[in-house]
Design an enzyme around this catalytic site. Sequence first.
Site, PDB file in Angstrom:
ATOM      1  N   SER A 127       0.835  -1.199   0.000  1.00  0.00           N
ATOM      2  CA  SER A 127       0.000   0.000   0.000  1.00  0.00           C
ATOM      3  C   SER A 127       0.868   1.246   0.000  1.00  0.00           C
ATOM      4  O   SER A 127       1.981   1.247   0.534  1.00  0.00           O
ATOM      5  CB  SER A 127      -0.862  -0.022   1.260  1.00  0.00           C
ATOM      6  OG  SER A 127      -1.408   1.247   1.505  1.00  0.00           O
ATOM      7  N   TYR A 152      -1.777  -1.024  11.015  1.00  0.00           N
ATOM      8  CA  TYR A 152      -2.046  -1.563   9.672  1.00  0.00           C
ATOM      9  C   TYR A 152      -0.901  -1.218   8.711  1.00  0.00           C
ATOM     10  O   TYR A 152      -0.356  -2.088   8.023  1.00  0.00           O
ATOM     11  CB  TYR A 152      -3.376  -0.999   9.132  1.00  0.00           C
ATOM     12  CG  TYR A 152      -3.467  -1.055   7.627  1.00  0.00           C
ATOM     13  CD1 TYR A 152      -3.703  -2.261   6.982  1.00  0.00           C
ATOM     14  CD2 TYR A 152      -3.266   0.087   6.850  1.00  0.00           C
ATOM     15  CE1 TYR A 152      -3.741  -2.321   5.593  1.00  0.00           C
ATOM     16  CE2 TYR A 152      -3.299   0.033   5.476  1.00  0.00           C
ATOM     17  CZ  TYR A 152      -3.533  -1.174   4.848  1.00  0.00           C
ATOM     18  OH  TYR A 152      -3.562  -1.224   3.484  1.00  0.00           O
ATOM     19  N   LYS A 156       2.208  -3.553   6.619  1.00  0.00           N
ATOM     20  CA  LYS A 156       2.608  -3.538   5.200  1.00  0.00           C
ATOM     21  C   LYS A 156       4.118  -3.284   5.086  1.00  0.00           C
ATOM     22  O   LYS A 156       4.802  -3.923   4.281  1.00  0.00           O
ATOM     23  CB  LYS A 156       1.814  -2.480   4.425  1.00  0.00           C
ATOM     24  CG  LYS A 156       0.328  -2.789   4.310  1.00  0.00           C
ATOM     25  CD  LYS A 156       0.062  -4.089   3.548  1.00  0.00           C
ATOM     26  CE  LYS A 156      -1.386  -4.484   3.518  1.00  0.00           C
ATOM     27  NZ  LYS A 156      -1.637  -5.825   2.979  1.00  0.00           N
TER      28      LYS A 156
END
Length: 341
Positions: A127, A152, A156
């Site tokens: 992302s 989150y 990644k």
Amino acid sequence: MKKKILVTGGTGYIGSHTAVELINEGFDVLIIDNLYNSEKEVLDGIEKITGTRPYLEIFDICDNEKLIDFFSRNKDISAIIHFAAYKAVGESVRKPLNYYRNNLVSLINLLEAMKKYSVPNLVFSSSCTVYGQPEKLPVTEDAPLQPAASPYGNTKQVGEAIIRDTVSSDENIKAIALRYFNPIGAHPSALIGELPRGVPENLVPYITQTAYGLRDELKVYGNDYDTPDGYCIRDYLHVVDLAKAHVVAVKRLTEEKNKSGYEVFNLGTGNGVSVLEAIQAFERATGVKLKYKVVDRRPGDIEKIWANPSYANEELGWKTVSTLDEAMKTAWDWENHIRKK
Ligand code: UD1
């Protein structure tokens, strides 16, 4: 013989669109999904679009025994596209351990299984969140990564690092990390799309649900940013364009066209669009007026980010073709389709 591609999270939003594109390009798609955030009826949509129903096994890849059992029964997998993960930024701040366990244990299990069962290729859902607020825009792949703003985002960043280190320690494994900007829209058939559970956190599902009358009004998080119109800027790309990039990445790995064992690509349009411009595009594309109100900034939001997609354009021969208005129209068609079912 068709090449077998394992798609984890293949009944989810991006996974289902990618399954369609893989089938259209002649791949044999196997899906593992725990249906935590999706429905198995998604397979009906994929089948209606492509004429082929992908094979689905329902379990959690954090369960290593089940994963090992899967690989012992399914040999000759050419590549894995790994979508299965939690993705809500706000929730990750409240439940960090759930995010670290789910997103990282699943990845480690998969990489260990790839080594054990000689699966050579991995495409990873990353992302633009890994960049944080970049100093230079549009952002390129070599921009320094900022400390992640949420657990989150950290999953990644750490996920990319785990893959990079695994690839450099094992010449039999190759990987591509795809850094998505903001995927929106739905398949033009309106047979698959984004299906958020409960109140949507993301902009476009919130817009379409408000326009449909399920929500009173869209809350726009701030218009006092240092941007031309004061609203946050993102790079919104059509999910079908994004799905097609995965097919290109799989072909690059399986046809050994990659330049190094581990590669990273930005997937975006290259256009920065403000929240206000996104609302205007929705209204223009659908003819529906949207009720919205500007409220305070959302904690954790970055001010502005958009991609420099040149590396993906040149190296992958991939670029976005759908416009913002087209993406908004397909999101609206999908909202109408699911509500009328
Ligand atoms: C975030 C993550 C992204 C992740 C995605 C998945 C960052 C920087 N980005 O995207 O990596 O893949 O979530 O969930 O962490 N907005 C409103 N009102 C709303 C909802 C959103 O004004 O009700 C605005 C936001 O302030 C933002 C824009 O719309 O400016 C897009 O928000 P959203 O769709 O939630 O995506 P990101 O936060 O950009």
